[in-house]
Enzyme design. Structure first.
Site, PDB file in Angstrom:
ATOM      1  N   ARG A   1       0.817  -1.232   0.000  1.00 40.95           N
ATOM      2  CA  ARG A   1       0.000   0.000   0.000  1.00 40.95           C
ATOM      3  C   ARG A   1       0.836   1.262   0.000  1.00 40.95           C
ATOM      4  O   ARG A   1       0.400   2.325   0.431  1.00 40.95           O
ATOM      5  CB  ARG A   1      -0.984   0.031   1.180  1.00 40.95           C
TER       6      ARG A   1
ATOM      7  N   LYS B   1       3.321  11.534 -10.966  1.00 42.42           N
ATOM      8  CA  LYS B   1       2.469  10.699 -11.823  1.00 42.42           C
ATOM      9  C   LYS B   1       3.218   9.396 -12.075  1.00 42.42           C
ATOM     10  O   LYS B   1       4.327   9.405 -12.615  1.00 42.42           O
ATOM     11  CB  LYS B   1       2.188  11.380 -13.160  1.00 42.42           C
TER      12      LYS B   1
ATOM     13  N   GLU C   1      10.069  18.367 -24.543  1.00 40.08           N
ATOM     14  CA  GLU C   1       9.380  18.700 -23.278  1.00 40.08           C
ATOM     15  C   GLU C   1       9.943  19.995 -22.693  1.00 40.08           C
ATOM     16  O   GLU C   1       9.224  20.756 -22.044  1.00 40.08           O
ATOM     17  CB  GLU C   1       9.530  17.563 -22.252  1.00 40.08           C
TER      18      GLU C   1
ATOM     19  N   LYS D   1       7.637  23.090 -13.402  1.00 42.60           N
ATOM     20  CA  LYS D   1       6.789  21.943 -13.092  1.00 42.60           C
ATOM     21  C   LYS D   1       6.450  21.909 -11.601  1.00 42.60           C
ATOM     22  O   LYS D   1       5.299  21.653 -11.220  1.00 42.60           O
ATOM     23  CB  LYS D   1       7.463  20.629 -13.527  1.00 42.60           C
TER      24      LYS D   1
ATOM     25  N   GLU E   1      -4.166  17.329 -10.846  1.00 36.83           N
ATOM     26  CA  GLU E   1      -4.679  17.760 -12.148  1.00 36.83           C
ATOM     27  C   GLU E   1      -6.178  17.993 -12.165  1.00 36.83           C
ATOM     28  O   GLU E   1      -6.913  17.450 -12.982  1.00 36.83           O
ATOM     29  CB  GLU E   1      -4.280  16.742 -13.236  1.00 36.83           C
TER      30      GLU E   1
ATOM     31  N   ARG F   1      -2.686  21.916 -13.788  1.00 37.32           N
ATOM     32  CA  ARG F   1      -1.674  20.925 -14.146  1.00 37.32           C
ATOM     33  C   ARG F   1      -1.848  20.466 -15.591  1.00 37.32           C
ATOM     34  O   ARG F   1      -0.891  20.049 -16.236  1.00 37.32           O
ATOM     35  CB  ARG F   1      -1.707  19.735 -13.181  1.00 37.32           C
TER      36      ARG F   1
ATOM     37  N   ASN G   1       0.192  19.382 -20.263  1.00 37.56           N
ATOM     38  CA  ASN G   1      -0.141  18.501 -21.388  1.00 37.56           C
ATOM     39  C   ASN G   1      -0.131  19.236 -22.719  1.00 37.56           C
ATOM     40  O   ASN G   1      -0.615  18.699 -23.723  1.00 37.56           O
ATOM     41  CB  ASN G   1      -1.514  17.858 -21.160  1.00 37.56           C
TER      42      ASN G   1
ATOM     43  N   HIS H   1       0.318  17.353 -25.906  1.00 36.88           N
ATOM     44  CA  HIS H   1       0.134  15.924 -25.619  1.00 36.88           C
ATOM     45  C   HIS H   1      -1.141  15.343 -26.226  1.00 36.88           C
ATOM     46  O   HIS H   1      -1.199  14.140 -26.487  1.00 36.88           O
ATOM     47  CB  HIS H   1       0.144  15.668 -24.114  1.00 36.88           C
TER      48      HIS H   1
ATOM     49  N   HIS I   1      -0.180  12.264 -28.175  1.00 34.87           N
ATOM     50  CA  HIS I   1      -0.604  10.906 -27.798  1.00 34.87           C
ATOM     51  C   HIS I   1      -1.328  10.213 -28.946  1.00 34.87           C
ATOM     52  O   HIS I   1      -1.163   9.006 -29.150  1.00 34.87           O
ATOM     53  CB  HIS I   1      -1.491  10.946 -26.555  1.00 34.87           C
TER      54      HIS I   1
ATOM     55  N   HIS J   1       8.070   9.743 -27.681  1.00 38.26           N
ATOM     56  CA  HIS J   1       7.090  10.572 -26.967  1.00 38.26           C
ATOM     57  C   HIS J   1       7.395  12.067 -27.120  1.00 38.26           C
ATOM     58  O   HIS J   1       6.521  12.862 -27.480  1.00 38.26           O
ATOM     59  CB  HIS J   1       7.048  10.172 -25.491  1.00 38.26           C
TER      60      HIS J   1
HETATM   61  N1  GLY Z   1       3.639  15.063 -17.696  1.00 37.45           N
HETATM   62  C1  GLY Z   1       2.523  15.819 -17.301  1.00 37.45           C
HETATM   63  C2  GLY Z   1       2.347  15.899 -15.812  1.00 37.45           C
HETATM   64  O1  GLY Z   1       3.203  15.463 -15.080  1.00 37.45           O
HETATM   65  O2  GLY Z   1       1.352  16.389 -15.361  1.00 37.45           O
END
Ligand code: GLY
Length: 382
Positions: free
Chosen positions: A133, A155, A197, A239, A249, A253, A257, A260, A264, A278
């Site tokens: 956990r 993430k 990025e 960031k 998010e 946040r 993206n 993205h 994606h 990517h």
């Molecule tokens: N890569 C996008 C984020 O970490 O929110």
């Protein structure tokens, strides 16, 4: 509310704090941090023992140095090296990692080290999140993409057969060690993909940083350590500031993206293969997002022209015409966007821009405009 994120200079090592209350942590940025990883990690340990999740290429190049640094600080370690590549980031890779950690008797208050690029960081972080956990973990990112994006912000996760990153958890690391010198062994294509990025940060929220990249990007790509350290630090500051405002998010946040939603879809269309990395998809996606914004009258036409000129100068992919092999039609690409986890109530979130450094989230984009833009981009491939 925006929290200040101040970098601290400590010799040649810079520290960016991610201010998340009880889960706050440092991102340390500098050359050869690997050699002092033991000293950096020791204060976080209840017993002098860690488990390292890594991948085969990174292990061959750098694992000896990491284990020597841990040894030097009296920390016993064992490592599992998984195959390189996105294919590892699925259920079988996760099962292998978690079962290995259990067999190693990693306890709740032990630490796991994720030592590699985005695949290992995401998978290792998720393995740590679900093991007993939740056990703590340290990120030692080895690619530019991982140093500026995936290792920071918590993430973690794996891919489903039905889409990328659809299985996961928010689980913040206890520490991030971004060793700039490790970027020296990256293939140029991987470095430039990660740079996609970096460009994203300038485009989404800091026009001054984008201007700095226009001036210094070529030196950064050629190996200038100071330029690399500055770019990683500024990206991590941005960031950290956004993650501190919106960890899970619910709002801002999503700005991270930028590029993205398009990226994606293109990655899915190319089967997450070598045809499109990517970060390459993100760079192409950023330019598409700026082109769409200009078409919709939201931002000046000079903005996408400047983005395109910078990507071209850096020798990066910037157009659908730069992607080898077949691509599906515009309708199918838009359908792939509908699979993205950023879809809410059937509305696809697009990150658009009012100018360079001024991105915003929109759920009001008419998909006919997106289809039109993609159809024109596909026509340039013929
Ligand atoms: N890569 C996008 C984020 O970490 O929110």
């Amino acid at each position: 509310m925006s929290l200040p994120v101040e970098p601290t200079r400590i010799g040649s090592v810079e520290t960016v704090r991610v201010p998340l209350g009880a889960r706050a942590y440092d991102i340390r940025i500098g050359a050869d941090l690997l050699d002092t990883a033991g000293e950096a990690i020791a204060p976080l340990l209840r017993r002098p023992r860690v488990a390292i999740l890594t991948e085969e290429r990174v292990a061959a190049l750098h694992l000896d140095r990491l284990t020597a640094a841990l040894d030097g600080a009296g920390i016993e370690s064992a490592a599992l090296a998984l195959p390189a590549g996105e294919g590892t980031k699925g259920w079988p890779g996760l099962e292998r990692a978690v079962e290995w950690l259990i067999a190693r008797e990693v306890a709740r208050d032990d630490l796991v080290i994720a030592f590699g690029g985005g695949v290992i960081g995401d998978l290792g972080g998720f393995a740590a999140a679900v093991l007993r956990r939740g056990v703590g973990f340290v990120q030692i990112p080895t690619t530019l993409l991982a140093q500026v994006d995936s290792s920071v912000g918590g993430k973690t996760g794996i891919n489903s057969g039905q889409g990328k990153n659809l299985i996961g958890a928010f689980h913040q690391p206890r520490l991030v060690l971004a060793d700039i010198a490790l970027l020296g062994t990256l293939p140029p294509r991987d470095l430039l993909a990660g740079y996609g990025e970096v460009v994203k940060y300038g485009l989404l929220g800091d026009a001054g940083f984008f201007g700095w990249l226009e001036a210094n990007g070529p030196a950064l790509a050629a190996g200038d350590g100071a330029a690399r350290a500055h770019a990683v630090r500024r990206s991590c500051e941005m960031k950290a500031e956004i993650v501190a405002r919106d960890e899970t998010e619910q709002g801002d946040r999503a700005l991270l993206n930028l590029g993205h939603t398009f990226g994606h879809a293109l990655e899915a269309a190319t089967g997450y293969s070598d045809r499109l990395l990517h970060g390459e998809g993100v760079a192409i996606g950023c330019l598409l997002a700026f082109t769409l914004s200009a078409r919709l009258g939201l931002c000046p036409q000079e903005a996408p022209s400047r983005v395109a000129a910078h990507l071209e100068r850096m020798g990066m992919k910037r157009d659908l015409a730069d992607i080898p092999g077949e691509l599906p039609d515009a309708e199918a690409l838009v359908a792939l966007m509908g699979q993205d986890k950023k879809v809410r109530d059937g509305r696809i979130a697009f990150i658009l821009a009012r100018d360079i450094g001024a991105a915003f989230v929109s759920r009001d984009v008419d998909l006919a405009d997106v289809r039109g833009l993609l159809a024109e981009a596909l026509a340039r491939r013929r």
